[in-house]
Structure formats: structure tokens, C-alpha cells
Design a protein around this motif. Structure first.
Motif, PDB file in Angstrom:
ATOM      1  N   ASP A   1       0.508  -1.553  -0.026  1.00  0.00           N
ATOM      2  CA  ASP A   1      -0.160  -0.221   0.030  1.00  0.00           C
ATOM      3  C   ASP A   1       1.120   0.706  -0.037  1.00  0.00           C
ATOM      4  O   ASP A   1       0.399   2.222   0.006  1.00  0.00           O
ATOM      5  CB  ASP A   1      -0.974  -0.286   1.133  1.00  0.00           C
TER       6      ASP A   1
ATOM      7  N   ARG B   1      -0.830   3.433  10.038  1.00  0.00           N
ATOM      8  CA  ARG B   1      -2.059   4.087   8.678  1.00  0.00           C
ATOM      9  C   ARG B   1      -2.701   5.418   9.521  1.00  0.00           C
ATOM     10  O   ARG B   1      -2.577   5.189  10.506  1.00  0.00           O
ATOM     11  CB  ARG B   1      -3.355   3.234   8.460  1.00  0.00           C
TER      12      ARG B   1
ATOM     13  N   THR C   1      -9.853   0.431   8.028  1.00  0.00           N
ATOM     14  CA  THR C   1     -10.563  -0.182   8.959  1.00  0.00           C
ATOM     15  C   THR C   1     -11.735  -0.083   9.925  1.00  0.00           C
ATOM     16  O   THR C   1     -11.169   1.527  10.070  1.00  0.00           O
ATOM     17  CB  THR C   1      -9.788  -1.259   9.881  1.00  0.00           C
TER      18      THR C   1
ATOM     19  N   ASP D   1      -9.932  -4.063   7.491  1.00  0.00           N
ATOM     20  CA  ASP D   1      -9.190  -3.763   6.333  1.00  0.00           C
ATOM     21  C   ASP D   1      -7.689  -4.551   6.659  1.00  0.00           C
ATOM     22  O   ASP D   1      -6.676  -3.795   6.612  1.00  0.00           O
ATOM     23  CB  ASP D   1      -8.962  -3.000   5.970  1.00  0.00           C
TER      24      ASP D   1
ATOM     25  N   SER E   1      -1.722  -4.339   6.981  1.00  0.00           N
ATOM     26  CA  SER E   1      -3.734  -5.061   6.836  1.00  0.00           C
ATOM     27  C   SER E   1      -3.772  -6.118   6.666  1.00  0.00           C
ATOM     28  O   SER E   1      -3.031  -6.993   7.312  1.00  0.00           O
ATOM     29  CB  SER E   1      -3.041  -4.471   5.617  1.00  0.00           C
TER      30      SER E   1
END
Length: 330
Positions: A27, A35, A75, A164, A259
Motif C-alpha cells: 500500500d 495508517r 478499518t 482491512d 493490513s
């Protein structure tokens, strides 16, 4: 049980090669990048009956408290706090009760089946219970109203909307954000008489039935006080434990905030629950790659820095909500 999924060998080889040779994940993140967090509290509804009066007297002062929508990348978890007055446990007459429940639907991820509890859901709920209840994050003695008779029961309900990856960290953040945001009605005790200072303009029959008991007489706050006179009270919280999850894609490649795909190809996962005071509350590692002492201490140091950033994000979200939410009028 979740539906079995098979990861193509070529996809796994590509992910490991990108991480080992280029230090980049699928990603676009670096191995130890997390994230972005998004913490949104439910809005306070407006009072349509008396728009000209202050919100403190409108009866909606505490509406929306304890409801939060937390996202970690894709998520997403919604946490909701509710409180009721119940009888305490016989062996702990001075302590309130804390319950944690979760709801996971088939829409959370394609690997889950509607109506069936998965191992991931059970493990997530147990680790959150350890992080919040076992670490004594909430002062349960402060939830006592009348020893041996009535205490507050706090229920944390977690709704898993999207998985996720790293659902545990997102759920723990949502639970602690909701606890920090929630405010309960003030209770006044004079002898054997209890007055519940309610900030709700109307109390349902169901709520009345839950808080009636024979040994004491109850009077409701709407007959005695206004919400502007007795504002709802925050929970007594000792510290804010948060989860940080690492995954090992092989013996050498350590990544933060895996992830869903990375978790499926990982050889082991390590979850640390810490607070901003550098206190380690829970360490969870169920099998996988064995870790040496030096490697474990390195991971702990990395987790301490991440928890400080996560705590700052939570504090900033609480301060931003406090500026726009009217709880009382002084």
C-alpha cells in the motif's frame, strides 16, 4: 469459522521481495508506518422546541456522549457507551461493573460468515477486556452509588463495520475514546434516598424499571435540578491503554499496523498494550516466530513512541469536540 482463503504464492513472494529489497509495502507505506487515524464523535442534536434557550437547559446536553466512529485506514469501528443502575456483585459490593460486547457482521470482511463467531472476534474481545478491565483503566470503585445496593454498570458495545487489517488496535482506540468522551448522570445520596440528576428531558418506562429498587426511595432529577445546574460527570479513568500490533512476514521483516492481506501471510503477530506513561499493560503473542530478548525490547521501544502519537491524536479529537459541544451553561 471464517471462510478459508488461499494466498497465491506469487503474490506473497512479490510482497516479501518489495519489503526486503525496497523497504516498501503493497500500500506504499514504509515497514514502520501506521495508517492515519480518524476519530469522529457523534454530533449533539439540536433542540427544536426552544431554539432560543441555552442548550444546557434544553435536556439534550448529554446527547451523543460516548458514541464515536474510529477509522484506521479502511478499518472502521463504532463504539457506544451506555450506563444503567444495577446491584453489585456480592463479593465486590463497592465496585461497579464493566461489560464489553461486540457485533461483527458478514459485511465486515469477506472471510466472515454472518451469525458465526470467529476466533479473531473472540481474541479481539478478550484482549480489549484485558486492556481495559485487567489494567484497571476505569476506577470501578467510583461507580459505586450505595455499597452493596446499587452501582453503575457501564456497557461498551463495539460495532465492527470494516476489517482491512489490525481490527484490534482500531477497536481498542474506539473503546477508550468512547470511555473518555462519555459522561454519566450525577447521583446524589442522602441517607437512604438517591436522587438521579438526569439530563434527559424524558425518561422512558424501561429506564424507570431498571433503576427502581425496594430498599431505597428514588426521586428523579427533572423534579429537582436542571441540566445546567448539575452537569453530567466524566468517568474516573486512571490511564489510557492503547494497542499496537506488529507482524512478522518472515524472520527479519517487521511491520507495524498490518493490513488484512499482510496478516494472512505473516508468520507471527505481536500485540502490545501500553499507555503514554510507558507502562506495559498486556503483551500478546500467540505462536509464530520466536523472538529474542533484544528483539522484544526493540519492539517495545517502537510501540512506546507510537502510543504517544496515538494518545495525542485522541486528546486532539477530544479537545476539538469539547469546543463545539455544549454540556452545561455556567
Amino acid at each position: 469459522m471464517p471462510r478459508p482463503t488461499q494466498t497465491p504464492a506469487i503474490n506473497k513472494a512479490f510482497a516479501l521481495d518489495a519489503l526486503a529489497n525496497h523497504q516498501i509495502r503493497l500500500d506504499g507505506r514504509k515497514p514502520l508506518d501506521q495508517r492515519p487515524w480518524s476519530i469522529n464523535f457523534y454530533a449533539q442534536p439540536e433542540d427544536d422546541d426552544e431554539a432560543g434557550e441555552s442548550a444546557g437547559d434544553s435536556g439534550t446536553a448529554s446527547a451523543g456522549l460516548g458514541k464515536v466512529d474510529v477509522r484506521l485506514g479502511k478499518t472502521r469501528v463504532i463504539a457506544n457507551i451506555s450506563a444503567s443502575i444495577v446491584k453489585p456483585r456480592e463479593d465486590r459490593p463497592y465496585e461497579g461493573l464493566i461489560y464489553i460486547t461486540s457485533e461483527m457482521s458478514g459485511m465486515t470482511n469477506q472471510s466472515y460468515i454472518e451469525g458465526r463467531t470467529t476466533e479473531d472476534e473472540v481474541l479481539t474481545t478478550r484482549l480489549i477486556e484485558k486492556a481495559i478491565r485487567k489494567s484497571e483503566a476505569v476506577d470501578r470503585e467510583s461507580l459505586c452509588i450505595l455499597a452493596g445496593e446499587k452501582v453503575w454498570a457501564i456497557r461498551i458495545t463495539l460495532h465492527y463495520l470494516s476489517d482491512d487489517g489490525n481490527l484490534l488496535d482500531c477497536a481498542c482506540m474506539a473503546a477508550m475514546a468512547a470511555l473518555r468522551h462519555f459522561k454519566k448522570e450525577e447521583v446524589e445520596v442522602r441517607g437512604d434516598e438517591i436522587t438521579v440528576v438526569s439530563t434527559s428531558s424524558a425518561m422512558s418506562d424501561d429506564y424507570l424499571a431498571r433503576i427502581e429498587f425496594s430498599s431505597c426511595s428514588l426521586r428523579f432529577g427533572n423534579l429537582q435540578h436542571k441540566a445546567s445546574e448539575r452537569a453530567p460527570m466524566q468517568l474516573a479513568i486512571h490511564h489510557t491503554p492503547l494497542c499496537v500490533t506488529f507482524a512478522y512476514l518472515d524472520d527479519n521483516n517487521l511491520i507495524l499496523d498490518p493490513s488484512h492481506y499482510e496478516s494472512s501471510i505473516a508468520t507471527g503477530c505481536l500485540t502490545l498494550t501500553l499507555n503514554a506513561q510507558r507502562e506495559l499493560c498486556v503483551l500478546s503473542k500467540a505462536g509464530g516466530t520466536p523472538l529474542a530478548k533484544d528483539e522484544l525490547m526493540r519492539v517495545v521501544r517502537l510501540a512506546v513512541e507510537r502510543v504517544r502519537d496515538m494518545t495525542k491524536a485522541l486528546e486532539d479529537a477530544l479537545k476539538a469536540d469539547e469546543k463545539i459541544r455544549i454540556i452545561e451553561v455556567r
